[in-house]
Design an enzyme around this catalytic site. Structure first.
Site, PDB file in Angstrom:
ATOM      1  N   ALA A  36       0.834  -1.205   0.000  1.00  0.00           N
ATOM      2  CA  ALA A  36       0.000   0.000   0.000  1.00  0.00           C
ATOM      3  C   ALA A  36       0.869   1.255   0.000  1.00  0.00           C
ATOM      4  CB  ALA A  36      -0.915  -0.016   1.210  1.00  0.00           C
ATOM      5  N   ALA A  37       1.953   1.216   0.778  1.00  0.00           N
ATOM      6  CA  ALA A  37       2.843   2.383   0.838  1.00  0.00           C
ATOM      7  C   ALA A  37       3.511   2.581  -0.526  1.00  0.00           C
ATOM      8  CB  ALA A  37       3.892   2.174   1.926  1.00  0.00           C
ATOM      9  N   TYR A  38       3.886   1.478  -1.161  1.00  0.00           N
ATOM     10  CA  TYR A  38       4.499   1.561  -2.491  1.00  0.00           C
ATOM     11  C   TYR A  38       3.511   2.183  -3.477  1.00  0.00           C
ATOM     12  CZ  TYR A  38       6.551  -0.006  -6.912  1.00  0.00           C
ATOM     13  OH  TYR A  38       7.085  -0.048  -8.178  1.00  0.00           O
ATOM     14  N   ASP A  39       2.243   1.693  -3.413  1.00  0.00           N
ATOM     15  CA  ASP A  39       1.221   2.225  -4.311  1.00  0.00           C
ATOM     16  C   ASP A  39       1.037   3.724  -4.130  1.00  0.00           C
ATOM     17  OD1 ASP A  39       0.800  -0.169  -5.443  1.00  0.00           O
ATOM     18  OD2 ASP A  39      -1.016  -0.658  -4.299  1.00  0.00           O
ATOM     19  N   SER A  84      22.597 -23.088 -26.756  1.00  0.00           N
ATOM     20  CA  SER A  84      21.757 -23.946 -25.919  1.00  0.00           C
ATOM     21  C   SER A  84      22.690 -24.865 -25.134  1.00  0.00           C
ATOM     22  CB  SER A  84      20.734 -24.698 -26.740  1.00  0.00           C
ATOM     23  OG  SER A  84      21.378 -25.506 -27.653  1.00  0.00           O
ATOM     24  N   LEU A  85      22.106 -25.780 -24.394  1.00  0.00           N
ATOM     25  CA  LEU A  85      22.919 -26.594 -23.494  1.00  0.00           C
ATOM     26  C   LEU A  85      22.805 -28.063 -23.839  1.00  0.00           C
ATOM     27  CD1 LEU A  85      21.860 -24.892 -20.157  1.00  0.00           C
ATOM     28  CD2 LEU A  85      24.142 -24.831 -21.152  1.00  0.00           C
ATOM     29  N   GLU A 116      22.784 -23.676 -11.045  1.00  0.00           N
ATOM     30  CA  GLU A 116      21.587 -22.828 -11.106  1.00  0.00           C
ATOM     31  C   GLU A 116      20.385 -23.666 -11.502  1.00  0.00           C
ATOM     32  OE1 GLU A 116      22.537 -20.149 -14.277  1.00  0.00           O
ATOM     33  OE2 GLU A 116      24.431 -19.573 -13.345  1.00  0.00           O
ATOM     34  N   LYS A 118      17.390 -24.706 -13.631  1.00  0.00           N
ATOM     35  CA  LYS A 118      17.109 -24.443 -15.049  1.00  0.00           C
ATOM     36  C   LYS A 118      15.646 -24.032 -15.160  1.00  0.00           C
ATOM     37  CE  LYS A 118      17.768 -26.368 -19.650  1.00  0.00           C
ATOM     38  NZ  LYS A 118      16.483 -26.148 -20.262  1.00  0.00           N
ATOM     39  N   ASP A 120      12.166 -23.082 -16.622  1.00  0.00           N
ATOM     40  CA  ASP A 120      11.440 -23.499 -17.814  1.00  0.00           C
ATOM     41  C   ASP A 120      10.603 -22.329 -18.319  1.00  0.00           C
ATOM     42  OD1 ASP A 120      10.635 -25.126 -19.780  1.00  0.00           O
ATOM     43  OD2 ASP A 120       9.379 -26.431 -18.550  1.00  0.00           O
ATOM     44  N   ARG A 139      15.223 -15.209 -28.101  1.00  0.00           N
ATOM     45  CA  ARG A 139      16.372 -15.979 -28.557  1.00  0.00           C
ATOM     46  C   ARG A 139      16.227 -16.312 -30.043  1.00  0.00           C
ATOM     47  NH1 ARG A 139      17.460 -21.478 -29.130  1.00  0.00           N
ATOM     48  NH2 ARG A 139      19.626 -22.016 -28.740  1.00  0.00           N
ATOM     49  N   GLU A 176      15.973 -15.821 -18.423  1.00  0.00           N
ATOM     50  CA  GLU A 176      14.744 -16.530 -18.742  1.00  0.00           C
ATOM     51  C   GLU A 176      13.552 -15.739 -18.221  1.00  0.00           C
ATOM     52  OE1 GLU A 176      15.622 -19.278 -20.362  1.00  0.00           O
ATOM     53  OE2 GLU A 176      13.948 -20.681 -20.262  1.00  0.00           O
ATOM     54  N   TYR A 228      20.754 -15.027 -16.130  1.00  0.00           N
ATOM     55  CA  TYR A 228      21.717 -16.089 -15.847  1.00  0.00           C
ATOM     56  C   TYR A 228      23.061 -15.973 -16.568  1.00  0.00           C
ATOM     57  CZ  TYR A 228      19.359 -18.118 -19.938  1.00  0.00           C
ATOM     58  OH  TYR A 228      18.802 -18.316 -21.158  1.00  0.00           O
ATOM     59  N   LYS A 317      18.855 -32.712 -16.459  1.00  0.00           N
ATOM     60  CA  LYS A 317      17.399 -32.613 -16.509  1.00  0.00           C
ATOM     61  C   LYS A 317      16.751 -33.438 -15.397  1.00  0.00           C
ATOM     62  CE  LYS A 317      16.432 -30.326 -20.397  1.00  0.00           C
ATOM     63  NZ  LYS A 317      15.553 -30.854 -21.401  1.00  0.00           N
ATOM     64  N   CYS A 411     -18.252 -47.843 -34.155  1.00  0.00           N
ATOM     65  CA  CYS A 411     -17.539 -46.566 -34.065  1.00  0.00           C
ATOM     66  C   CYS A 411     -18.380 -45.543 -33.308  1.00  0.00           C
ATOM     67  CB  CYS A 411     -17.245 -46.063 -35.471  1.00  0.00           C
ATOM     68  SG  CYS A 411     -16.653 -44.380 -35.514  1.00  0.00           S
ATOM     69  N   CYS A 414     -19.696 -42.869 -36.063  1.00  0.00           N
ATOM     70  CA  CYS A 414     -20.581 -43.160 -37.195  1.00  0.00           C
ATOM     71  C   CYS A 414     -21.319 -44.480 -37.069  1.00  0.00           C
ATOM     72  CB  CYS A 414     -19.785 -43.133 -38.498  1.00  0.00           C
ATOM     73  SG  CYS A 414     -18.681 -44.548 -38.678  1.00  0.00           S
ATOM     74  N   CYS A 429     -12.093 -47.996 -37.288  1.00  0.00           N
ATOM     75  CA  CYS A 429     -13.477 -47.863 -37.729  1.00  0.00           C
ATOM     76  C   CYS A 429     -13.481 -48.188 -39.220  1.00  0.00           C
ATOM     77  CB  CYS A 429     -13.950 -46.429 -37.507  1.00  0.00           C
ATOM     78  SG  CYS A 429     -15.327 -45.953 -38.550  1.00  0.00           S
ATOM     79  N   CYS A 435     -17.596 -41.961 -42.121  1.00  0.00           N
ATOM     80  CA  CYS A 435     -17.398 -41.612 -40.720  1.00  0.00           C
ATOM     81  C   CYS A 435     -17.008 -40.142 -40.581  1.00  0.00           C
ATOM     82  CB  CYS A 435     -16.312 -42.505 -40.130  1.00  0.00           C
ATOM     83  SG  CYS A 435     -15.951 -42.094 -38.424  1.00  0.00           S
TER      84      CYS A 435
END
Ligand code: IVH
Length: 674
Positions: A36-39, A84-85, A116, A118, A120, A139, A176, A228, A317, A411, A414, A429, A435
């Site tokens: 609230a103070a920030y606002d 990439s990794l 670190e 990773k 997503d 990227r 990311e 990163y 991973k 099916c 149909c 089917c 169908c």
């Protein structure tokens, strides 16, 4: 009227205050004042700036959503490629990585690794000139991305202005952008309530939000960012360790992940990974592994890089995520060729923040293998974007009233007989064009990206058109009138015109696309291409015998029989003739150009790919000049590991061969314009 000095000073003080509180909140996670103070501070600044617009500056915290919507994004060339990794899936792969690092550096000593989570999300690059954010880019393919500066400016954890003074004059920061799980849930709840499409996962939601042409929409999504690494740096020095570079970024007000650490040697890497795996469910953002980077920059330099991945880093991973729930029912879906797929209808369960209520059961053999009954308690697995699947059943929890799962005789779409030839796994089917489910699927296939690529003809629209009896076959698409289209629910005049235009455009195609679009059983993109190259002419293909068909590469007796049977069906003949009469045409087939990007390389595909078939992946790699082999050897250049990759993957890892996942394969194929 000149602005009173006092107010100029107040505006400056307010900005400084707000920037500092932003930094405390986003970068340090140590807010000193209430929301609230920030606002109150923020509102006061907005008020003064609207009274005295001449006081507004580009990097004022009020100016995050300043720009008007764009009509398209422009391209941005990355000064240094965004790499990439390489992936590790097991502890042993990590040990191999560490061995490779030490052997290249010719040392027995433990290496210091920065670790670190990773994230997503979506990789982006930020450029600061003299401390001011001047560009944000995606990227893209690693070399060229899209300019999303105006959207990046809406991300509150991205400072518009760096703190302090000792930053380089030009600094590229990479990281990311992601959507917090809690935000994701909220956005999807709102979308569902408004009857709009929900996002499959937070990553898709983040990517979709970043690609909004109107920054006001991006701003609403409340994205976040973790930085990163750095890219191009000019006019300043950075520390000699990755971990210290991250510390500098933090001092300049950029947000880095609070869980990053530095460890000694591979055993500690594995310990870090295990700890992170445990912590994962508590995090408010999705992580799909841990990234390990050789901490000392001079060693990184010495190790260098391969084409697209550095030798000094690896992503370990996490295994796919699982959840336990109840199987409420099984429904049977009908595919393009009539294949009947049992689909598990589940008691909704959250797996890593995503609610799952459907899972594929593949076919009846799989149902049998699992020993599955309706009412059972099942384990479902979700790996990335792949359709969730049931991986096991807890037979001890089976209730007394559990029901058998039986393949229907007729099916569901149909009513035609369902047949399952002796020795075949797949039930179908027998309705063919009678169908409606098969017709819908074959029309969808006809319009799909690798077939005639009819833009704007989505699944829903095909469904509407077939249900309204406006089309029976793909050929009928070209007979649709504007009035018929406009009569459909949710179809405006503009969309109708766009669709007619797309249909017209799709008529100019290629022979391989056309053959593929026909949807002949067993004829994927690569077989279609082979058929086109071999026959060069549609009529010759239509009239060919089974023997002649078998002369085509990759076409054996079974495929030859299917192709022959397809062209022998009078209904199919009629559809093809009708298609040709509408003016569909292609330039004559010339021998394929030799691809060159991957010339001399041998690739191996293993596991299941989610967004393209093996055939497609193979054909596309071949077009780039690669040989695609069935087994891994020392000569293999790269292995593409899909879902549930087995021994080929293990072998590739033991030989130290590069392994990439499906996402990387696709981004590579797209990068090389295939
Ligand atoms: S480092 C050479 N660190 O993972 C360094 N990447 O497959 C390249 N990612 O495209 C990236 N968290 O989008 C790095 N802590 C992290 C990361 C991270 C997520 C993503 C990044 C990259 C992909 C690599």
């Amino acid at each position: 009227m000149a602005v009173p000095k006092k107010l100029v000073r107040e505006v400056e003080a307010l900005r400084e205050d707000i920037d500092r509180h932003n930094y405390l909140y986003h970068s340090l996670d140590q807010p000193e004042i209430s929301d609230a103070a920030y606002d109150r501070l923020f509102r006061r600044l907005i008020k003064l700036e609207s009274q005295y617009p001449e006081l507004v500056t580009e990097d004022s915290p009020t100016q995050r959503v300043g720009a008007a919507p764009l009509s398209e994004f422009s391209e941005v060339e990355h000064a240094l490629p965004m790499l990439s990794l390489d992936n590790a899936f097991a502890d042993e792969d990590m040990r191999d990585f560490d061995r490779r690092v030490r052997s290249r550096l010719d040392t027995e000593a433990d290496i210091e690794y920065a670790c670190e989570p990773k994230i997503d999300g979506v990789a982006v690059s930020l450029i600061y000139e003299n401390g001011r954010l001047v560009q944000g880019a995606t990227r893209g393919d690693g070399t060229t991305g899209e300019d999303i500066t105006q959207n990046i400016r809406t991300v509150e954890s991205v400072p518009l202005k760096l703190r302090g003074k000792d930053y380089p004059t030009r600094l590229e920061v990479r990281g990311e952008v992601y959507l917090a799980r809690s935000m994701f849930v909220r956005i999807n709840e709102d979308a569902a309530a408004a009857g709009e499409k929900v996002f499959a996962n937070p990553r898709n939601a983040a990517a979709g939000s970043l690609r909004q042409l109107d920054p006001r929409l991006t701003a609403k999504r409340k994205l976040s960012m973790f930085c990163y690494s750095v890219g191009l740096v000019e006019g300043g020095e950075l520390p000699e360790r990755h971990s210290e570079i991250l510390a500098s970024l933090r001092e300049w007000g950029l947000r880095t992940n609070p869980l990053v650490g530095v460890v000694m040697g591979v055993d500690e890497c594995i310990g870090f990974y295990d700890a992170m795996l445990e912590q994962r469910p508590e995090l408010d953002y999705e992580i799909d592994g841990v990234v390990f980077k050789v901490d000392r920059i001079n060693l990184q330099r010495e190790l260098g890089m391969l084409t697209r991945t550095p030798r000094w880093a690896i992503a370990h991973k996490f295994p796919a995520e699982e959840g336990i729930t109840l199987l409420r029912d099984v429904q049977f879906q009908v595919g393009r060729t009539g294949a009947i797929t049992p689909v598990a209808k589940l008691e909704p369960v959250k797996v890593a923040g995503v609610t799952i209520s459907n899972a594929t059961l593949h076919n009846m053999d799989e149902v049998k293998r699992l020993g599955l009954m309706i009412g059972d308690t099942v384990v479902v697995q979700r790996a990335g974007d792949v359709i969730p699947k049931v991986i096991s059943v807890d037979h001890d929890k089976r209730p007394g009233d559990a029901r058998k799962i039986a393949l229907p005789k007729a099916c569901p779409a149909c009513g035609s007989d369902i047949v399952k030839p002796e020795g075949e796994v797949i039930a179908r089917c027998s309705g063919g064009l009678v169908c409606s489910a098969q017709r819908k699927e074959s029309i969808r296939h006809f319009a799909s990206r690798l077939a005639l690529d009819i833009e704007g003809l989505g699944d829903k629209l095909v469904e509407q058109l077939v249900d309204a009896d406006l089309i029976h076959t793909a050929a009928d698409l070209f007979e649709l009138s504007r009035d018929q289209l406009v009569s459909l629910e949710r179809m405006g005049q503009k969309s109708a015109d766009n669709l007619l235009e797309a249909l017209e455009k799709s008529k100019q195609t290629t022979l391989p696309r056309f053959i593929y679009a026909l949807g002949i059983q067993e004829v994927g993109e690569s077989t279609a291409r082979n058929l086109a190259t071999h026959f060069r002419d549609l009529d010759d293909l239509r009239q060919s015998s089974e023997e002649a068909l078998q002369e085509v590469p990759d076409v054996g007796p079974i495929v030859a029989e299917k192709i022959h049977a397809f062209f022998a069906q009078p209904e199919n003949e009629a559809v093809i003739d009708q298609l040709l009469e509408t003016g569909i045409s292609w330039a004559s087939e010339s021998p394929p150009e030799q691809g060159s990007v991957l010339a001399g390389e041998t690739w191996v595909l293993t596991g299941t790919l989610a967004s393209l078939t093996r055939d497609e992946a193979k054909a596309r790699l071949q077009r780039l000049g690669a040989k695609v082999a069935g087994s891994v050897s020392k000569k293999t250049s790269c292995v593409v590991a899909g879902d549930v990759a087995g021994s080929k993957l293990t072998r590739a890892q033991s030989l130290g061969i590069r392994v990439i996942d499906e996402a990387e394969l696709i981004s590579m194929l797209e990068r090389y314009g295939d």
